[in-house]
Write a protein that holds these residues in place. Structure first.
Motif, PDB file in Angstrom:
ATOM      1  N   LYS A  18     -66.548  78.493 -28.138  1.00  0.00           N
ATOM      2  CA  LYS A  18     -67.181  79.277 -27.077  1.00  0.00           C
ATOM      3  C   LYS A  18     -66.360  79.320 -25.791  1.00  0.00           C
ATOM      4  N   LEU A  19     -65.525  78.297 -25.567  1.00  0.00           N
ATOM      5  CA  LEU A  19     -64.802  78.197 -24.300  1.00  0.00           C
ATOM      6  C   LEU A  19     -63.639  79.169 -24.256  1.00  0.00           C
ATOM      7  N   LYS A  20     -63.419  79.726 -23.077  1.00  0.00           N
ATOM      8  CA  LYS A  20     -62.285  80.617 -22.873  1.00  0.00           C
ATOM      9  C   LYS A  20     -61.938  80.652 -21.386  1.00  0.00           C
ATOM     10  N   ALA A  21     -60.696  80.984 -21.094  1.00  0.00           N
ATOM     11  CA  ALA A  21     -60.278  81.118 -19.700  1.00  0.00           C
ATOM     12  C   ALA A  21     -61.096  82.222 -19.038  1.00  0.00           C
ATOM     13  N   GLY A  22     -61.585  81.938 -17.854  1.00  0.00           N
ATOM     14  CA  GLY A  22     -62.436  82.891 -17.145  1.00  0.00           C
ATOM     15  C   GLY A  22     -63.901  82.757 -17.487  1.00  0.00           C
ATOM     16  N   GLY A  42     -58.832  81.645 -14.807  1.00  0.00           N
ATOM     17  CA  GLY A  42     -58.170  82.576 -15.708  1.00  0.00           C
ATOM     18  C   GLY A  42     -56.801  82.119 -16.152  1.00  0.00           C
ATOM     19  N   LYS A  43     -56.175  81.230 -15.380  1.00  0.00           N
ATOM     20  CA  LYS A  43     -54.850  80.713 -15.713  1.00  0.00           C
ATOM     21  C   LYS A  43     -54.893  79.214 -16.011  1.00  0.00           C
ATOM     22  N   TYR A  44     -56.033  78.758 -16.477  1.00  0.00           N
ATOM     23  CA  TYR A  44     -56.237  77.336 -16.723  1.00  0.00           C
ATOM     24  C   TYR A  44     -55.430  76.839 -17.918  1.00  0.00           C
ATOM     25  N   GLN A  45     -54.865  75.639 -17.747  1.00  0.00           N
ATOM     26  CA  GLN A  45     -54.225  74.901 -18.829  1.00  0.00           C
ATOM     27  C   GLN A  45     -54.811  73.486 -18.832  1.00  0.00           C
ATOM     28  N   THR A  53     -55.968  78.336 -11.497  1.00  0.00           N
ATOM     29  CA  THR A  53     -55.272  77.568 -12.539  1.00  0.00           C
ATOM     30  C   THR A  53     -56.042  76.323 -12.952  1.00  0.00           C
ATOM     31  N   GLN A  54     -57.160  76.037 -12.268  1.00  0.00           N
ATOM     32  CA  GLN A  54     -57.942  74.845 -12.555  1.00  0.00           C
ATOM     33  C   GLN A  54     -59.352  75.215 -12.992  1.00  0.00           C
ATOM     34  N   CYS A  55     -60.143  74.197 -13.278  1.00  0.00           N
ATOM     35  CA  CYS A  55     -61.552  74.383 -13.637  1.00  0.00           C
ATOM     36  C   CYS A  55     -62.413  73.974 -12.451  1.00  0.00           C
ATOM     37  N   ARG A  56     -63.324  74.848 -12.053  1.00  0.00           N
ATOM     38  CA  ARG A  56     -64.269  74.554 -10.985  1.00  0.00           C
ATOM     39  C   ARG A  56     -65.539  73.982 -11.605  1.00  0.00           C
ATOM     40  N   ALA A  57     -66.116  72.968 -10.967  1.00  0.00           N
ATOM     41  CA  ALA A  57     -67.318  72.359 -11.541  1.00  0.00           C
ATOM     42  C   ALA A  57     -68.215  71.814 -10.446  1.00  0.00           C
ATOM     43  N   ILE A  58     -69.515  71.887 -10.669  1.00  0.00           N
ATOM     44  CA  ILE A  58     -70.486  71.167  -9.856  1.00  0.00           C
ATOM     45  C   ILE A  58     -71.259  70.244 -10.798  1.00  0.00           C
ATOM     46  N   ASP A 104     -56.958  72.468 -26.233  1.00  0.00           N
ATOM     47  CA  ASP A 104     -56.501  73.844 -26.407  1.00  0.00           C
ATOM     48  C   ASP A 104     -57.635  74.663 -27.010  1.00  0.00           C
ATOM     49  N   PHE A 105     -58.100  75.676 -26.265  1.00  0.00           N
ATOM     50  CA  PHE A 105     -59.267  76.426 -26.705  1.00  0.00           C
ATOM     51  C   PHE A 105     -59.002  77.232 -27.979  1.00  0.00           C
TER      52      PHE A 105
END
Length: 644
Positions: free
Chosen positions: A233-237, A256-259, A456-461, A492-493
């Motif tokens: 289910k996971l994907k960039a963006g 969108g540019k997450y690694q 390039t990163q993941c945002r989280a609360i 790796d998604f």
């Protein structure tokens, strides 16, 4: 510039790099140019006096020394000795002029003495000193004029607060500043009203989590379950969330540019607040009253719960017709409980002074009278754990049979709603500001922060439960929430492959904002704050420091936040307790320890913390939302060389 910063209105002549560190001013102080002018005038006048006294002194000395006796002139010592020498020569000149006979005057000797005096190094420097004094005088005058007529450097938030204080609003551009101030305060009220609505919809930690879910799903977030595999289910963006215990929630948006090695930007807060909770067996009473036995949750100011119009809200486990169990939320939205005070006439002087509470006996709310319950047909039906009248009220609200209620977790809450208040609408009067205010600001940033496709990163609360009782629980900050998030996203998604070191590398690139209420200085108890650390309302987000690690802030994490705030003119304040004052703690040290991530503790300045009704400023809510927004959109662009 990202739309994050569109919240920050910009005055055309405001310097974004200006720092606020004192009372709100719309013009700078003029003490420096005045000092320059005074010094310049003093030097100029002093050198002029030196030249005059030199001339008089040469004539006087000539009168007194018609013999060939040499004239001694002090050429050492600098400005002080020059002034002392001038005074001595002036005095000698006056004495000589008054006492010398007319025949003693010798023009040729006067010219010789005058030439000898004015060829000394000090005398030769006098014209240059005069010129230097004139230059300093002119410079001071120029600065003085410029600072009177220049535009303000204060940022828009500072001008807004100046409008509240009435400072500087009668300057030549007062109308423009008032308009700017009104616009800023309008934004603060608008955000504060949304927070008020959020709090009113969240009388318990369970309701707070449900309110967050509604907002997230309305903004395109997809629900995940810890019982399932996420990788397909996971994907960039993508934007996702998951809950635990229905009282804590994690929401995240993948750049969108997450690694996998790029790291996380995490805002942590907590959904719980000090309250009274109904005990597993609550039916009790005395003197003809039916009462509800309650337990104190957290460290509340329990005297503030007396004489309030109370109700119950929380989670109920209901048995469905097919035999399955389901959790449902309940909130009886009318006052049904009361903890009455004892009359002053029935207290001793010592009791009045101390107002000591026996929590087991004195905090037992009244539900109804036994007579009224029977008259309404709510007779006791067997040895139930709770009064039947309470069970009937819950069943009526849920639309089920009282016998289908298997169990519940109910908190008492104040029925008086949160509101924006104060003469100018600059405050929020509300229950549970600690810490639903931080939850609201984090949620607001999560759903509004732009430019996810370029991140390039993941945002989280991460909004935990049980912070008020130590965080050591299935859904508290000591749980595996963050570990689950990091483990599942350092994969790796596409292929599902996971490198062992990606987890550690990602955490090394991450930063956590631990957001919790901060103590605003109390105007009636100023001595309770350290003199150099007194956060005030409307003056910005509070950064919290403690050398004993009760807060997780370090110079590195504080510097990162200060730089982000500086770039966007977001005001900040510092807080540290005095050495004789105990210090509370937050989720910050816990998450920093368990996860190994750099963390900073911060919060909104508030009064009446842990009271049933708390208070904060509307502008600080705006400041917090803006800082969180900037954190999500710009942290990945920052470069920090901390030699690690």
């Amino acid at each position: 510039m990202s739309s994050t910063v569109s919240l920050l209105s910009t005055h055309p002549d405001c310097d974004p790099s200006s720092r606020y560190d004192g009372p709100y001013r719309t013009h700078r102080p003029v003490s420096t140019p005045v000092l320059l002018a005074v010094v310049g005038a003093a030097v100029f006048c002093g050198t002029a006096m030196l030249r005059q006294t030199d001339s008089l002194g040469s004539q006087a000395f000539a009168v007194r020394t018609t013999s060939a006796r040499p004239l001694v002139y002090n050429t050492q010592g600098g400005a002080v000795k020059v002034l002392q020498s001038s005074i001595r020569r002036a005095w000698t000149a006056a004495e000589a002029t008054r006492n010398a006979p007319p025949a003693a005057y010798d023009p040729e000797h006067v010219q010789s003495s005058y030439s000898m005096i004015h060829t000394t190094p000090t005398a030769q420097a006098q014209p240059w000193l005069s010129l230097w004094g004139l230059m300093v005088l002119a410079l001071g005058a120029a600065f003085f004029v410029r600072r009177i007529f220049q535009r303000p450097r204060a940022g828009p938030h500072h001008m807004a607060m100046a409008a509240v204080a009435g400072e500087g609003m009668m300057k030549p551009e007062g109308d423009a500043l008032r308009a700017q101030a009104a616009a800023e305060m309008g934004k603060g009220k608008e955000v504060a009203q949304r927070m008020v609505d959020f709090i009113n919809a969240s009388p318990s930690a369970f309701h707070a989590t449900a309110t967050c879910v509604q907002r997230l799903e309305a903004n395109g977030f997809e629900k995940l379950s810890e019982r399932e595999i996420w990788t397909p289910k996971l994907k960039a963006g993508g934007k996702y969330y998951f809950t635990r215990n229905n009282s804590s929630i994690v929401a995240f948006a993948i750049g969108g540019k997450y690694q996998p090695q790029n790291g996380f930007k995490i805002i942590g807060a907590h959904t719980d607040s000090p309250n009274l909770q109904v005990k597993p067996t609550s039916a009790c009473g005395a003197a003809g009253f039916q009462q509800v036995s309650v337990a104190t949750y957290g460290g509340g100011l329990w005297h503030t719960w007396f004489d309030r119009d109370l109700t119950v809200a929380g989670r109920v486990v209901v048995r469905l017709p097919d035999g399955s169990l389901e959790t449902q939320l309940v909130n009886i939205e009318k006052p049904i409980l009361k903890v009455p005070n004892i009359a002053i006439h029935l207290q001793s002087a010592e009791e009045r002074l101390a107002f000591k509470i026996q929590k087991e006996n004195h905090i037992c709310p009244i539900l109804c009278t036994a007579v009224a319950a029977r008259l309404q047909g709510h007779d006791d039906r067997g040895p139930g754990k709770h009064h039947n009248v309470l069970m009937d009220a819950l069943a009526l609200k849920l639309g089920c049979n009282p016998a289908d209620i298997v169990d519940f977790e109910l908190s008492l809450s104040d029925t008086q709603p949160a509101t924006v208040g104060g003469l100018f609408g600059e405050f929020v009067f509300s229950p549970r500001i600690d810490n639903l205010a931080s939850c609201f600001c984090a949620l607001e940033a999560m759903v509004t922060a732009p430019d996810l496709e370029d991140d390039t990163q993941c945002r989280a609360i991460v909004l935990f439960d049980n912070e008020e009782v130590g965080s050591e629980s299935y859904s508290g900050a000591g749980c595996t929430h963050l570990t689950t998030l990091v483990n599942r996203l350092t994969t790796d998604f596409g292929s599902g492959e996971r490198h062992v070191e990606d987890h550690d590398i990602a955490l090394a690139h991450s930063l956590i904002f631990s957001a919790d209420g901060a103590h605003a200085v109390h105007p009636n108890y100023m001595e309770k704050h350290h003199a150099l650390h007194r956060p005030e309302m409307h003056k910005g987000v509070v950064l919290k420091f403690n050398v004993n690690q009760r807060y997780a802030t370090s110079s590195v994490t504080a510097s990162v936040v200060r730089e982000m705030a500086r770039r966007h003119n977001i005001p900040l304040q510092d807080f540290s307790v005095g050495n004789d004052t105990p210090c509370g703690s937050t989720i910050g040290p816990i998450t920093a320890t368990r996860l190994g991530v750099k963390t900073i503790d911060m919060g909104i300045a508030q009064l009446s913390m842990h009271s049933i009704r708390e208070m904060c400023g509307t502008m600080d809510i705006l400041h917090m939302c803006q800082l969180f927004n900037v954190f999500f959109t710009e942290f990945h662009k920052m470069r920090l060389n901390d030699n690690e």
